[in-house]
Design a protein around this motif. Sequence first.
Motif, PDB file in Angstrom:
ATOM      1  N   SER A   1      -7.450   5.262  11.066  1.00  0.00           N
ATOM      2  CA  SER A   1      -6.907   5.539   9.739  1.00  0.00           C
ATOM      3  C   SER A   1      -5.396   5.650   9.822  1.00  0.00           C
ATOM      4  CB  SER A   1      -7.469   6.862   9.201  1.00  0.00           C
ATOM      5  OG  SER A   1      -8.858   6.786   9.053  1.00  0.00           O
TER       6      SER A   1
ATOM      7  N   TRP B   1      -5.625  12.029   3.123  1.00  0.00           N
ATOM      8  CA  TRP B   1      -5.872  10.694   2.595  1.00  0.00           C
ATOM      9  C   TRP B   1      -5.588   9.656   3.666  1.00  0.00           C
ATOM     10  CZ3 TRP B   1      -7.501   9.885  -2.473  1.00  0.00           C
ATOM     11  CH2 TRP B   1      -7.466  10.997  -3.306  1.00  0.00           C
TER      12      TRP B   1
ATOM     13  N   ASP C   1      -3.952   3.070   2.347  1.00  0.00           N
ATOM     14  CA  ASP C   1      -4.427   1.685   2.339  1.00  0.00           C
ATOM     15  C   ASP C   1      -3.346   0.826   1.719  1.00  0.00           C
ATOM     16  OD1 ASP C   1      -6.828   2.150   3.514  1.00  0.00           O
ATOM     17  OD2 ASP C   1      -7.958   2.287   1.661  1.00  0.00           O
TER      18      ASP C   1
ATOM     19  N   LYS D   1     -10.020   1.369  -8.963  1.00  0.00           N
ATOM     20  CA  LYS D   1      -9.498   2.693  -8.643  1.00  0.00           C
ATOM     21  C   LYS D   1      -8.047   2.817  -9.079  1.00  0.00           C
ATOM     22  CE  LYS D   1     -10.190   2.974  -4.194  1.00  0.00           C
ATOM     23  NZ  LYS D   1     -10.374   3.523  -2.871  1.00  0.00           N
TER      24      LYS D   1
ATOM     25  N   ASP E   1      -7.899   6.075   0.499  1.00  0.00           N
ATOM     26  CA  ASP E   1      -9.229   6.648   0.640  1.00  0.00           C
ATOM     27  C   ASP E   1      -9.120   8.142   0.903  1.00  0.00           C
ATOM     28  OD1 ASP E   1     -10.513   4.165   0.365  1.00  0.00           O
ATOM     29  OD2 ASP E   1     -10.176   3.708   2.482  1.00  0.00           O
TER      30      ASP E   1
END
Length: 198
Positions: free
Chosen positions: A2, A81, A84, A115, A120
Amino acid sequence: FSDPYCLLGVVITEGQQEEEANRADSPLPRRRQKAVVKDSIPQDQIQRTEVKKQTLNPVWNETFLLKVEDYRHTELHMDMWDLDVDDPVKLRLGEIHGIVGLKRVFKDVKKAARKNEQDDFLGNVIIKLQDLSYTPEDEWYPLEPRTETYPDRGKCHLQLKVIHEERETTLSKQEPVFWIHRSLLQQFVQYDRLQRQV
Protein backbone atom coordinates in the motif's frame (compact mmCIF):
# COMPACT_ATOMS: atom_id res chain seq x y z
CA PHE A 1 1.76 -3.26 -0.83
CA SER A 2 0.00 0.00 0.00
CA ASP A 3 0.87 3.70 -0.09
CA PRO A 4 -0.60 4.56 3.31
CA TYR A 5 -1.21 7.95 4.88
CA CYS A 6 -3.24 9.06 7.90
CA LEU A 7 -5.78 11.78 8.55
CA LEU A 8 -6.22 13.04 12.12
CA GLY A 9 -8.68 15.34 13.80
CA VAL A 10 -10.84 15.86 16.86
CA VAL A 11 -14.62 15.48 16.89
CA ILE A 12 -17.13 16.77 19.44
CA THR A 13 -19.15 13.79 20.69
CA GLU A 14 -22.94 13.61 20.62
CA GLY A 15 -23.37 14.64 24.26
CA GLN A 16 -21.61 17.93 23.62
CA GLN A 17 -23.38 18.40 20.28
CA GLU A 18 -26.76 17.98 21.99
CA GLU A 19 -25.81 20.56 24.64
CA GLU A 20 -24.78 23.00 21.91
CA ALA A 21 -27.94 22.28 19.91
CA ASN A 22 -30.11 22.97 22.94
CA ARG A 23 -28.29 26.25 23.53
CA ALA A 24 -28.53 27.35 19.88
CA ASP A 25 -32.01 25.85 19.27
CA SER A 26 -30.78 24.33 16.01
CA PRO A 27 -31.01 20.60 15.17
CA LEU A 28 -27.70 18.90 14.41
CA PRO A 29 -27.48 15.70 12.35
CA ARG A 30 -26.52 12.54 14.26
CA ARG A 31 -22.98 11.31 13.69
CA ARG A 32 -22.50 7.89 12.09
CA GLN A 33 -21.29 5.07 14.32
CA LYS A 34 -18.03 4.52 12.40
CA ALA A 35 -17.20 8.08 11.44
CA VAL A 36 -14.54 8.87 8.88
CA VAL A 37 -12.39 11.98 9.33
CA LYS A 38 -13.21 13.27 5.82
CA ASP A 39 -16.94 13.07 6.63
CA SER A 40 -16.99 14.40 10.19
CA ILE A 41 -14.34 17.14 10.40
CA PRO A 42 -14.04 20.38 8.39
CA GLN A 43 -11.25 20.18 5.80
CA ASP A 44 -9.20 22.99 7.39
CA GLN A 45 -9.10 21.15 10.74
CA ILE A 46 -7.74 17.86 9.39
CA GLN A 47 -4.08 16.99 9.94
CA ARG A 48 -2.41 14.73 7.35
CA THR A 49 0.72 12.62 7.49
CA GLU A 50 3.02 12.13 4.53
CA VAL A 51 2.46 9.17 2.23
CA LYS A 52 4.71 6.13 2.76
CA LYS A 53 5.32 4.36 -0.53
CA GLN A 54 4.97 0.60 -1.12
CA THR A 55 4.84 -0.68 2.46
CA LEU A 56 2.66 -2.70 4.81
CA ASN A 57 4.60 -1.49 7.89
CA PRO A 58 4.78 2.31 7.59
CA VAL A 59 6.60 4.40 10.21
CA TRP A 60 5.75 8.09 10.27
CA ASN A 61 7.45 9.57 13.36
CA GLU A 62 5.38 12.72 12.91
CA THR A 63 4.05 14.94 15.70
CA PHE A 64 0.70 16.72 15.61
CA LEU A 65 -0.68 19.21 18.12
CA LEU A 66 -4.50 19.17 18.19
CA LYS A 67 -6.18 21.87 20.28
CA VAL A 68 -9.31 20.83 22.19
CA GLU A 69 -11.80 23.04 24.03
CA ASP A 70 -13.51 20.36 26.16
CA TYR A 71 -11.66 17.05 26.39
CA ARG A 72 -14.57 15.35 28.20
CA HIS A 73 -16.78 15.55 25.10
CA THR A 74 -14.15 15.09 22.40
CA GLU A 75 -12.73 12.12 20.48
CA LEU A 76 -9.50 11.77 18.53
CA HIS A 77 -10.16 10.26 15.09
CA MET A 78 -7.32 8.77 13.05
CA ASP A 79 -8.06 7.26 9.64
CA MET A 80 -5.56 5.32 7.55
CA TRP A 81 -5.93 5.43 3.76
CA ASP A 82 -4.15 3.84 0.81
CA LEU A 83 -3.28 6.44 -1.81
CA ASP A 84 -4.45 5.32 -5.25
CA VAL A 85 -2.91 7.44 -7.95
CA ASP A 86 -4.32 6.72 -11.38
CA ASP A 87 -1.57 5.90 -13.86
CA PRO A 88 -1.52 7.91 -17.06
CA VAL A 89 -3.67 6.40 -19.80
CA LYS A 90 -0.61 5.55 -21.93
CA LEU A 91 0.89 3.40 -19.17
CA ARG A 92 -2.45 1.69 -18.49
CA LEU A 93 -2.93 0.92 -22.18
CA GLY A 94 0.56 -0.58 -22.26
CA GLU A 95 -0.52 -3.05 -19.55
CA ILE A 96 -3.43 -4.43 -21.58
CA HIS A 97 -2.86 -8.03 -22.63
CA GLY A 98 -6.00 -9.42 -24.18
CA ILE A 99 -9.64 -8.85 -23.29
CA VAL A 100 -9.09 -9.51 -19.54
CA GLY A 101 -6.67 -6.59 -19.25
CA LEU A 102 -9.05 -4.31 -21.12
CA LYS A 103 -11.93 -5.31 -18.83
CA ARG A 104 -9.74 -4.52 -15.81
CA VAL A 105 -8.97 -0.99 -17.07
CA PHE A 106 -12.68 -0.30 -17.70
CA LYS A 107 -13.56 -1.69 -14.26
CA ASP A 108 -10.99 0.62 -12.59
CA VAL A 109 -12.27 3.65 -14.50
CA LYS A 110 -15.87 2.81 -13.55
CA LYS A 111 -14.92 2.30 -9.91
CA ALA A 112 -13.09 5.66 -9.77
CA ALA A 113 -16.08 7.43 -11.33
CA ARG A 114 -18.49 5.92 -8.77
CA LYS A 115 -16.47 6.98 -5.73
CA ASN A 116 -15.86 10.54 -4.61
CA GLU A 117 -12.41 9.60 -3.36
CA GLN A 118 -10.12 7.22 -5.17
CA ASP A 119 -8.16 6.25 -2.05
CA ASP A 120 -8.97 2.99 -0.28
CA PHE A 121 -9.97 3.06 3.40
CA LEU A 122 -7.61 0.87 5.47
CA GLY A 123 -9.13 1.43 8.92
CA ASN A 124 -9.55 3.92 11.72
CA VAL A 125 -8.98 4.47 15.43
CA ILE A 126 -11.36 6.50 17.62
CA ILE A 127 -10.14 7.42 21.11
CA LYS A 128 -12.18 9.27 23.75
CA LEU A 129 -9.87 11.94 25.18
CA GLN A 130 -11.42 11.62 28.63
CA ASP A 131 -10.08 8.03 28.75
CA LEU A 132 -6.48 9.27 28.38
CA SER A 133 -4.38 10.06 31.42
CA TYR A 134 -1.96 12.97 31.72
CA THR A 135 0.96 10.57 31.54
CA PRO A 136 2.07 9.83 27.96
CA GLU A 137 0.18 6.93 26.36
CA ASP A 138 2.18 4.53 24.19
CA GLU A 139 -0.09 1.79 22.81
CA TRP A 140 -1.06 -0.31 19.81
CA TYR A 141 -4.64 0.33 18.71
CA PRO A 142 -6.58 -2.02 16.39
CA LEU A 143 -7.69 -0.42 13.12
CA GLU A 144 -11.46 -0.66 12.90
CA PRO A 145 -13.06 -1.47 9.53
CA ARG A 146 -15.83 0.59 7.94
CA THR A 147 -17.74 -2.61 7.13
CA GLU A 148 -17.54 -6.13 8.54
CA THR A 149 -16.38 -7.65 5.22
CA TYR A 150 -12.68 -7.54 6.19
CA PRO A 151 -12.66 -7.19 10.00
CA ASP A 152 -8.91 -7.69 10.62
CA ARG A 153 -7.30 -4.43 9.49
CA GLY A 154 -4.07 -4.54 11.52
CA LYS A 155 -2.86 -2.25 14.29
CA CYS A 156 -1.49 1.26 14.61
CA HIS A 157 1.06 2.37 17.20
CA LEU A 158 0.30 5.81 18.65
CA GLN A 159 2.07 7.88 21.27
CA LEU A 160 -0.39 10.32 22.81
CA LYS A 161 0.13 13.05 25.38
CA VAL A 162 -2.53 15.31 26.89
CA ILE A 163 -1.20 18.77 27.78
CA HIS A 164 -3.30 21.22 29.77
CA GLU A 165 -3.13 24.77 28.51
CA GLU A 166 -4.00 26.20 31.93
CA ARG A 167 -1.03 26.53 34.26
CA GLU A 168 -1.01 24.42 37.42
CA THR A 169 -1.15 26.83 40.37
CA THR A 170 -1.34 24.53 43.41
CA LEU A 171 2.46 24.45 43.75
CA SER A 172 2.73 28.24 43.79
CA LYS A 173 0.09 28.40 46.53
CA GLN A 174 2.09 26.03 48.75
CA GLU A 175 5.61 27.44 48.36
CA PRO A 176 7.07 30.95 47.97
CA VAL A 177 7.83 31.90 44.34
CA PHE A 178 11.55 32.18 45.16
CA TRP A 179 11.76 28.48 46.08
CA ILE A 180 9.99 27.42 42.89
CA HIS A 181 12.36 29.49 40.71
CA ARG A 182 15.38 28.16 42.58
CA SER A 183 14.19 24.57 42.09
CA LEU A 184 13.69 25.15 38.35
CA LEU A 185 17.11 26.77 38.03
CA GLN A 186 18.71 23.80 39.79
CA GLN A 187 17.07 21.44 37.30
CA PHE A 188 18.38 23.49 34.33
CA VAL A 189 21.91 23.57 35.78
CA GLN A 190 21.86 19.84 36.51
CA TYR A 191 20.68 19.09 32.96
CA ASP A 192 23.39 21.35 31.51
CA ARG A 193 26.09 19.63 33.58
CA LEU A 194 24.92 16.19 32.43
CA GLN A 195 25.00 17.31 28.79
CA ARG A 196 28.55 18.63 29.16
CA GLN A 197 29.70 15.36 30.77
CA VAL A 198 28.29 13.37 27.84
